[in-house]
Scaffold this motif. Structure first.
Motif, mmCIF file in Angstrom:
data_model
loop_
_atom_site.group_PDB
_atom_site.id
_atom_site.type_symbol
_atom_site.label_atom_id
_atom_site.label_comp_id
_atom_site.label_asym_id
_atom_site.label_seq_id
_atom_site.Cartn_x
_atom_site.Cartn_y
_atom_site.Cartn_z
ATOM 1 N N SER A 58 7.999 9.491 -6.862
ATOM 2 C CA SER A 58 9.273 10.073 -7.282
ATOM 3 C C SER A 58 10.445 9.303 -6.682
ATOM 4 C CB SER A 58 9.354 11.542 -6.843
ATOM 5 O OG SER A 58 9.505 11.623 -5.432
ATOM 6 N N VAL A 59 11.622 9.628 -7.179
ATOM 7 C CA VAL A 59 12.847 9.009 -6.653
ATOM 8 C C VAL A 59 12.966 9.281 -5.157
ATOM 9 C CG1 VAL A 59 15.373 9.099 -6.721
ATOM 10 C CG2 VAL A 59 14.065 9.090 -8.859
ATOM 11 N N GLY A 60 12.743 10.521 -4.757
ATOM 12 C CA GLY A 60 12.849 10.883 -3.347
ATOM 13 C C GLY A 60 11.860 10.120 -2.481
ATOM 14 N N ASP A 61 10.627 9.935 -2.996
ATOM 15 C CA ASP A 61 9.624 9.163 -2.267
ATOM 16 C C ASP A 61 10.098 7.735 -2.039
ATOM 17 O OD1 ASP A 61 7.901 11.368 -2.413
ATOM 18 O OD2 ASP A 61 6.659 10.509 -4.009
ATOM 19 N N LEU A 62 10.660 7.125 -3.073
ATOM 20 C CA LEU A 62 11.109 5.741 -2.982
ATOM 21 C C LEU A 62 12.289 5.603 -2.019
ATOM 22 C CD1 LEU A 62 10.853 2.810 -3.783
ATOM 23 C CD2 LEU A 62 12.135 3.316 -5.874
ATOM 24 N N VAL A 63 13.218 6.542 -2.080
ATOM 25 C CA VAL A 63 14.370 6.519 -1.171
ATOM 26 C C VAL A 63 13.887 6.655 0.273
ATOM 27 C CG1 VAL A 63 16.446 7.787 -0.442
ATOM 28 C CG2 VAL A 63 16.028 7.363 -2.876
ATOM 29 N N GLY A 96 0.810 -1.214 0.000
ATOM 30 C CA GLY A 96 0.000 0.000 0.000
ATOM 31 C C GLY A 96 0.840 1.260 0.000
ATOM 32 N N ARG A 97 1.894 1.244 0.785
ATOM 33 C CA ARG A 97 2.787 2.411 0.835
ATOM 34 C C ARG A 97 3.605 2.518 -0.441
ATOM 35 N NH1 ARG A 97 5.921 2.429 6.367
ATOM 36 N NH2 ARG A 97 6.625 4.441 5.577
ATOM 37 N N ALA A 98 4.030 1.391 -0.986
ATOM 38 C CA ALA A 98 4.829 1.406 -2.219
ATOM 39 C C ALA A 98 4.015 1.933 -3.395
ATOM 40 C CB ALA A 98 5.362 0.009 -2.521
ATOM 41 N N ALA A 99 2.710 1.675 -3.397
ATOM 42 C CA ALA A 99 1.849 2.149 -4.485
ATOM 43 C C ALA A 99 1.734 3.668 -4.505
ATOM 44 C CB ALA A 99 0.467 1.518 -4.362
ATOM 45 N N ASP A 100 1.989 4.327 -3.376
ATOM 46 C CA ASP A 100 1.897 5.786 -3.288
ATOM 47 C C ASP A 100 3.171 6.501 -3.720
ATOM 48 O OD1 ASP A 100 -0.704 5.628 -2.356
ATOM 49 O OD2 ASP A 100 -0.090 5.644 -0.245
ATOM 50 N N VAL A 101 4.225 5.748 -3.987
ATOM 51 C CA VAL A 101 5.508 6.337 -4.362
ATOM 52 C C VAL A 101 5.417 6.894 -5.775
ATOM 53 C CG1 VAL A 101 7.914 5.758 -4.849
ATOM 54 C CG2 VAL A 101 6.833 4.890 -2.798
ATOM 55 N N LEU A 112 10.906 5.959 1.531
ATOM 56 C CA LEU A 112 10.173 4.762 1.940
ATOM 57 C C LEU A 112 11.129 3.606 2.236
ATOM 58 C CD1 LEU A 112 7.574 3.199 2.457
ATOM 59 C CD2 LEU A 112 7.478 2.721 -0.008
ATOM 60 N N ALA A 113 12.116 3.429 1.377
ATOM 61 C CA ALA A 113 13.080 2.339 1.574
ATOM 62 C C ALA A 113 13.828 2.504 2.889
ATOM 63 C CB ALA A 113 14.058 2.281 0.403
ATOM 64 N N ASN A 114 14.283 3.699 3.166
ATOM 65 C CA ASN A 114 15.053 3.924 4.384
ATOM 66 C C ASN A 114 14.162 3.872 5.627
ATOM 67 O OD1 ASN A 114 17.605 4.020 3.164
ATOM 68 N ND2 ASN A 114 17.213 6.100 2.488
ATOM 69 N N ALA A 115 12.915 4.316 5.512
ATOM 70 C CA ALA A 115 11.973 4.201 6.634
ATOM 71 C C ALA A 115 11.650 2.736 6.892
ATOM 72 C CB ALA A 115 10.700 4.978 6.335
ATOM 73 N N THR A 116 11.512 1.966 5.825
ATOM 74 C CA THR A 116 11.218 0.540 5.963
ATOM 75 C C THR A 116 12.370 -0.177 6.643
ATOM 76 O OG1 THR A 116 9.797 0.577 4.006
ATOM 77 C CG2 THR A 116 10.614 -1.570 4.705
ATOM 78 N N ARG A 117 13.581 0.178 6.265
ATOM 79 C CA ARG A 117 14.768 -0.420 6.903
ATOM 80 C C ARG A 117 14.824 -0.074 8.381
ATOM 81 N NH1 ARG A 117 20.510 -0.356 4.374
ATOM 82 N NH2 ARG A 117 20.706 -1.729 6.122
ATOM 83 N N SER A 118 14.541 1.181 8.714
ATOM 84 C CA SER A 118 14.650 1.597 10.116
ATOM 85 C C SER A 118 13.496 1.036 10.956
ATOM 86 C CB SER A 118 14.723 3.125 10.239
ATOM 87 O OG SER A 118 13.516 3.712 9.810
ATOM 88 N N ASP A 119 12.367 0.703 10.294
ATOM 89 C CA ASP A 119 11.249 0.083 11.001
ATOM 90 C C ASP A 119 11.507 -1.398 11.276
ATOM 91 O OD1 ASP A 119 9.843 2.436 10.947
ATOM 92 O OD2 ASP A 119 8.531 1.867 9.297
#
Length: 83
Positions: free
Chosen positions: A65-70, A58-63, A72-79
């Motif tokens: 731009s490049v910045g959005d994806l970066v 669900g969160r990935a579908a909202d991405v 999300l990826a880093n937030a996912t890692r820290s979660d």
């Protein structure tokens, strides 16, 4: 850690010879460079595999731009959401 340059390299690979026609940075929107939904999904999966994370669909579908994806990826890692 996922970086803007990492995502931009993946986009450039997907765009092939068309990559030179675009300036790729954190503000780059996927639709603006002509990526199909399949190409975007491939980039997302490649990041998941490379970094060892699993995005919430669900969160990935909202991405958009490049910045959005970066972010999300880093937030996912820290979660701690790891594959």
């Amino acid at each position: 850690m996922v970086t803007t340059s990492m995502v931009c390299e993946l986009i450039a690979k997907k765009l092939g010879s068309k990559a030179g026609a675009h300036t790729l940075d954190a503000e780059t929107r996927f639709d603006a460079v002509g990526l199909s939904s399949l190409q975007i999904a491939d980039i997302v999966y490649e990041i998941e595999d490379e970094v060892g994370i699993e995005f919430d669909p669900g969160r990935a579908a909202d991405v958009k731009s490049v910045g959005d994806l970066v972010a999300l990826a880093n937030a996912t890692r820290s979660d701690g959401v790891e594959a």
